[in-house]
Motif scaffolding. Structure first.
Motif, PDB file in Angstrom:
ATOM      1  N   HIS A   1      23.069  38.534  34.603  1.00  0.00           N
ATOM      2  CA  HIS A   1      24.252  38.054  34.129  1.00  0.00           C
ATOM      3  C   HIS A   1      23.100  36.418  33.820  1.00  0.00           C
ATOM      4  O   HIS A   1      24.074  35.937  32.483  1.00  0.00           O
ATOM      5  CB  HIS A   1      25.522  37.163  35.399  1.00  0.00           C
ATOM      6  CG  HIS A   1      25.691  36.311  34.599  1.00  0.00           C
ATOM      7  ND1 HIS A   1      27.141  36.661  33.115  1.00  0.00           N
ATOM      8  CD2 HIS A   1      26.711  35.104  35.225  1.00  0.00           C
ATOM      9  CE1 HIS A   1      27.625  35.239  33.542  1.00  0.00           C
ATOM     10  NE2 HIS A   1      27.356  34.286  34.693  1.00  0.00           N
ATOM     11  N   ASN A   2      22.954  35.917  34.982  1.00  0.00           N
ATOM     12  CA  ASN A   2      21.986  34.814  34.731  1.00  0.00           C
ATOM     13  C   ASN A   2      20.692  35.089  33.613  1.00  0.00           C
ATOM     14  O   ASN A   2      20.186  33.918  33.027  1.00  0.00           O
ATOM     15  CB  ASN A   2      21.704  34.008  35.444  1.00  0.00           C
ATOM     16  CG  ASN A   2      22.908  33.693  36.262  1.00  0.00           C
ATOM     17  OD1 ASN A   2      24.017  33.044  35.634  1.00  0.00           O
ATOM     18  ND2 ASN A   2      23.269  33.773  38.148  1.00  0.00           N
TER      19      ASN A   2
ATOM     20  N   ASN B   1      32.550  43.121  41.427  1.00  0.00           N
ATOM     21  CA  ASN B   1      33.085  41.891  43.120  1.00  0.00           C
ATOM     22  C   ASN B   1      32.481  40.557  41.380  1.00  0.00           C
ATOM     23  O   ASN B   1      33.031  40.052  41.681  1.00  0.00           O
ATOM     24  CB  ASN B   1      32.050  41.983  44.023  1.00  0.00           C
ATOM     25  CG  ASN B   1      31.756  43.079  44.902  1.00  0.00           C
ATOM     26  OD1 ASN B   1      33.202  43.127  44.680  1.00  0.00           O
ATOM     27  ND2 ASN B   1      30.989  42.993  45.322  1.00  0.00           N
ATOM     28  N   PHE B   2      31.618  40.870  40.605  1.00  0.00           N
ATOM     29  CA  PHE B   2      31.010  40.117  39.453  1.00  0.00           C
ATOM     30  C   PHE B   2      32.578  39.606  39.250  1.00  0.00           C
ATOM     31  O   PHE B   2      32.763  38.481  39.090  1.00  0.00           O
ATOM     32  CB  PHE B   2      30.512  40.559  38.519  1.00  0.00           C
ATOM     33  CG  PHE B   2      29.561  39.409  37.203  1.00  0.00           C
ATOM     34  CD1 PHE B   2      29.065  38.514  37.718  1.00  0.00           C
ATOM     35  CD2 PHE B   2      30.015  39.664  36.604  1.00  0.00           C
ATOM     36  CE1 PHE B   2      28.937  37.468  36.785  1.00  0.00           C
ATOM     37  CE2 PHE B   2      29.797  39.482  35.189  1.00  0.00           C
ATOM     38  CZ  PHE B   2      28.914  38.131  35.693  1.00  0.00           C
ATOM     39  N   LYS B   3      33.420  40.320  38.122  1.00  0.00           N
ATOM     40  CA  LYS B   3      34.174  40.514  37.220  1.00  0.00           C
ATOM     41  C   LYS B   3      35.366  39.522  37.978  1.00  0.00           C
ATOM     42  O   LYS B   3      36.165  38.812  37.597  1.00  0.00           O
ATOM     43  CB  LYS B   3      35.219  41.732  36.576  1.00  0.00           C
ATOM     44  CG  LYS B   3      33.663  42.284  36.072  1.00  0.00           C
ATOM     45  CD  LYS B   3      33.996  42.885  34.307  1.00  0.00           C
ATOM     46  CE  LYS B   3      32.455  42.399  33.864  1.00  0.00           C
ATOM     47  NZ  LYS B   3      32.736  43.555  32.173  1.00  0.00           N
ATOM     48  N   ASN B   4      35.582  39.920  39.118  1.00  0.00           N
ATOM     49  CA  ASN B   4      36.452  39.422  39.619  1.00  0.00           C
ATOM     50  C   ASN B   4      35.916  37.322  40.016  1.00  0.00           C
ATOM     51  O   ASN B   4      37.385  36.895  40.569  1.00  0.00           O
ATOM     52  CB  ASN B   4      37.321  40.287  41.472  1.00  0.00           C
ATOM     53  CG  ASN B   4      37.374  41.315  41.333  1.00  0.00           C
ATOM     54  OD1 ASN B   4      38.338  41.370  39.922  1.00  0.00           O
ATOM     55  ND2 ASN B   4      37.346  42.186  42.219  1.00  0.00           N
ATOM     56  N   ALA B   5      35.435  37.209  39.779  1.00  0.00           N
ATOM     57  CA  ALA B   5      34.905  35.899  40.768  1.00  0.00           C
ATOM     58  C   ALA B   5      34.279  35.134  39.535  1.00  0.00           C
ATOM     59  O   ALA B   5      34.360  34.401  39.667  1.00  0.00           O
ATOM     60  CB  ALA B   5      33.219  36.179  41.454  1.00  0.00           C
ATOM     61  N   ASN B   6      34.307  36.172  38.158  1.00  0.00           N
ATOM     62  CA  ASN B   6      34.245  35.478  36.915  1.00  0.00           C
ATOM     63  C   ASN B   6      35.386  35.271  36.200  1.00  0.00           C
ATOM     64  O   ASN B   6      36.331  35.966  36.175  1.00  0.00           O
ATOM     65  CB  ASN B   6      33.171  35.681  36.345  1.00  0.00           C
ATOM     66  CG  ASN B   6      31.259  34.987  37.217  1.00  0.00           C
ATOM     67  OD1 ASN B   6      31.345  34.185  36.405  1.00  0.00           O
ATOM     68  ND2 ASN B   6      31.205  36.298  37.667  1.00  0.00           N
TER      69      ASN B   6
END
Ligand SMILES: Cc1cc2nc3c(=O)[nH]c(=O)nc-3n(C[C@H](O)[C@H](O)[C@H](O)COP(=O)(O)OP(=O)(O)OC[C@H]3O[C@@H](n4cnc5c(N)ncnc54)[C@H](O)[C@@H]3O)c2cc1C
Lengths: 246, 313
Positions: free
Chosen positions: A240-241, B308-313
């Protein structure tokens, strides 16, 4: 059925790709040439299978110089009946297609088969060009081909799926995976290939449409960053980053 | 340069179409699109720089001979100097035909805008992605078939004028008997994100963890050649030198050794992630991120982390 199979040479798939003369020429040093896999495994073998079931003749044609006769003998050893070599350096797809179409026009083929692309130039150009020169239908990237009289039934890939189509002969078909299985030539085939007819024909004059001016190699990859298998959150974070791909 | 872009029926909202129109726009001249079939949604291509869309709406199915005639008549009508295709299965059949018909040189598989300072040259992929070539076109009209994911679509706003167009397409020569399109799947060559697996997955029954990851990412799935050859996965997923060549933004390979023939088809990917239990697997040399581990453990963990990433973004 009278079938013309177009074959091209291509460097063996393990060849090191390098260039010479100020990056204007492919470096053939140590390169082993093979019959382009799509031409050999699919187009040629399917042509032979059709001949074995319904009769006819399989001619192979290549545009190339005398050094390319080794790939011609290989194709004859697999089972083609006779070969034609247009005696010229294959400069671009348009040049090659013009030569093949000129020969095909004079010799009345029911079917012209090619591989779906060569593995060196990946152009997917020759078959379509030949079809347009001959003004006949073109089924591209076929994974199955059956013949019933003058009707061809084909399975072909389309954008996002598959299609079953019917075409009348004469036609041009480019062949992809699924069409046939590779055949390894046996000793008898190899012996027979030595005496099968090979006609060498002078090329027709062709206007130059395109030319490869130079080549380059991709930049070397920087070292791979290793990530602990128990820390996939770190990978996601980097994607992502850092890489910015998700 | 005046450009004409051919767009497939029902592809007015496809990313590959936005790329082709953006490419045409960057040539600096007027941009016309030609298509056939249903014109609904065609005006949206204006956002990427199309001035006009010509739609031959009298037919819904066309073969490559007919499409060639259609594009040729649109070139004549518009005086286009460059014809652009997205390098898909239709373009691979139509562009070569058009080259002969228009006496126009074809650049197949372009990956960049042309250089026009001295003549007209364009960069293409050759040797199945192991190298690049610079092709010069010498003819007055040029045809460029652009590899998907080679340029970034640019939304500049605006709508295009949509006009009906009579393209003299002639008779159908290829009769379609049946069409099979798997629902909802992303065509591999156009996919931005690809999850791929090889013989390391041990059997077709284990592909669930590959598909789970692909679903969370919205990625297409691919595989190595032996996996397609033994029938674990369909042939159209086979990537590599003798399969499909792809250039997604992200290629995740699990249980694939990274043989030279496999790399040939995928090394145009922007970022490569390799998951392999063997730290000596050659694929790590071509990877940006590597995980030495068991795919059966790593893939579900990666899927979890992405959720988790999708839920957080
Ligand atoms: C002319 C020619 C053309 C070819 N064209 C292509 C092509 O287009 N595309 C292509 O893919 N191949 C092609 N090949 C085949 C190529 O050479 C390789 O054989 C093939 O890519 C290997 O596939 P693979 O990596 O899935 O299998 P393998 O080579 O068997 O590798 C399996 C990998 O999985 C790893 N592994 C095993 N278990 C696990 C686990 N539990 N977790 C994680 N990793 C695990 C192993 O360490 C190994 O690296 C071609 C070959 C030839 C000769």
């Amino acid at each position: 059925m009278n079938i013309l199979v177009c074959i091209s040479k291509s460097p063996d798939t393990t060849s090191k790709i390098a260039f010479t003369d100020g990056n204007t020429k492919f470096d053939e040093n140590g390169v082993q040439y093979i019959v382009n896999p799509y031409d050999e495994w699919y187009a040629l073998v399917r042509a032979l299978e059709l001949k074995e079931t319904i009769g006819g003749n399989v001619t192979i044609i290549t545009v190339g110089n005398a050094a390319d006769e080794s790939i011609i003998r290989k194709a004859l050893a697999i089972g083609a009946d006779n070969a034609v070599r247009i005696d010229a350096e294959p400069t671009d797809a348009f040049f090659v297609a013009t030569q093949i179409a000129d020969y095909a026009k004079k010799n009345n083929f029911d079917l012209v088969l090619t591989g779906k692309e060569t593995i060196n130039y990946n152009g997917s150009q020759v078959a379509g060009m030949v079809a347009e020169f001959l003004d006949v239908p073109f089924a591209s990237q076929a994974s199955k081909l059956d013949v019933n009289g003058t009707t061809l039934t084909l399975e072909q890939e389309i954008v996002g799926g598959l299609q079953i189509v019917e075409v009348s002969t004469p036609a041009v078909v480019s062949c992809a995976k699924g069409m046939a299985e590779q055949r390894i030539p046996n000793m008898r085939g190899i012996m027979a290939a030595r005496t099968k007819p090979l006609e060498v024909i002078a090329p027709s004059a062709v206007e130059v449409y395109t030319s490869f001016e130079s080549y380059s190699l991709p930049d070397a990859k920087k070292a791979c960053r290793m990530i602990d298998p128990s820390n996939m959150a770190e990978l996601v974070d980097l994607l992502h980053n850092e890489a910015k791909v998700i | 340069m005046k450009a004409l872009v051919y767009i497939n029926t029902n592809h007015f909202a496809a990313k590959a179409s936005f790329e082709a129109v953006t490419y045409a726009k960057k040539l600096g001249g007027e941009v016309t699109v030609v298509a056939y079939g249903n014109a609904a949604g065609a005006e949206a291509l204006g956002a990427y720089g199309a001035n006009k869309v010509l739609v031959e709406s009298s037919i819904n199915e066309a073969d490559n001979q007919q499409i060639t005639r259609l594009v040729a008549s649109a070139v004549e009508a518009t005086g286009a100097e460059v014809v652009i295709f997205s390098h898909d299965l239709v373009a691979k059949a139509v562009a070569p035909r058009l080259s002969v018909r228009l006496k126009a040189g074809l650049i197949s598989g372009a990956i960049a805008l042309p250089e026009t300072g001295n003549g007209f040259t364009c960069k293409v992929n050759v040797f199945s992605g192991k190298a690049f070539g610079n092709v010069a076109v010498k003819t007055a009209v040029k045809i460029i078939s652009l590899l998907p994911n080679s340029i970034q679509p640019e939304n500049v706003g605006g709508t295009a004028i949509v006009e009906t167009f009579n393209g003299n397409m002639g008779a159908v020569a290829i009769k379609v008997m049946d069409t099979k399109k798997p629902e909802g799947s992303i065509p591999l060559p156009e996919a931005d994100l690809v999850v791929s697996a090889g013989r390391g997955l041990k059997g077709p029954e284990n592909w669930g963890i590959v598909e789970d990851l692909a679903n969370v990412l919205g990625a297409a799935t691919a595989c190595s050649r032996p996996v397609a050859d033994i029938g674990w996965r369909p042939h159209h997923e086979h990537v590599g030198q003798t399969g499909v060549a792809i250039r997604p933004n992200l290629y995740i390979a699990a249980g694939i050794s990274g043989a030279i023939q496999h790399l040939a088809g995928v090394n145009g990917s922007k970022v490569i992630v390799v998951i392999n239990s063997d730290s000596e697997a050659p694929f790590f040399k071509a990877a940006d991120y590597g995980i030495v581990g068991d795919a059966f453990e790593v893939l579900p963990k990666l899927t979890e982390a992405l959720k988790n990433f999708k839920n957080a973004n």
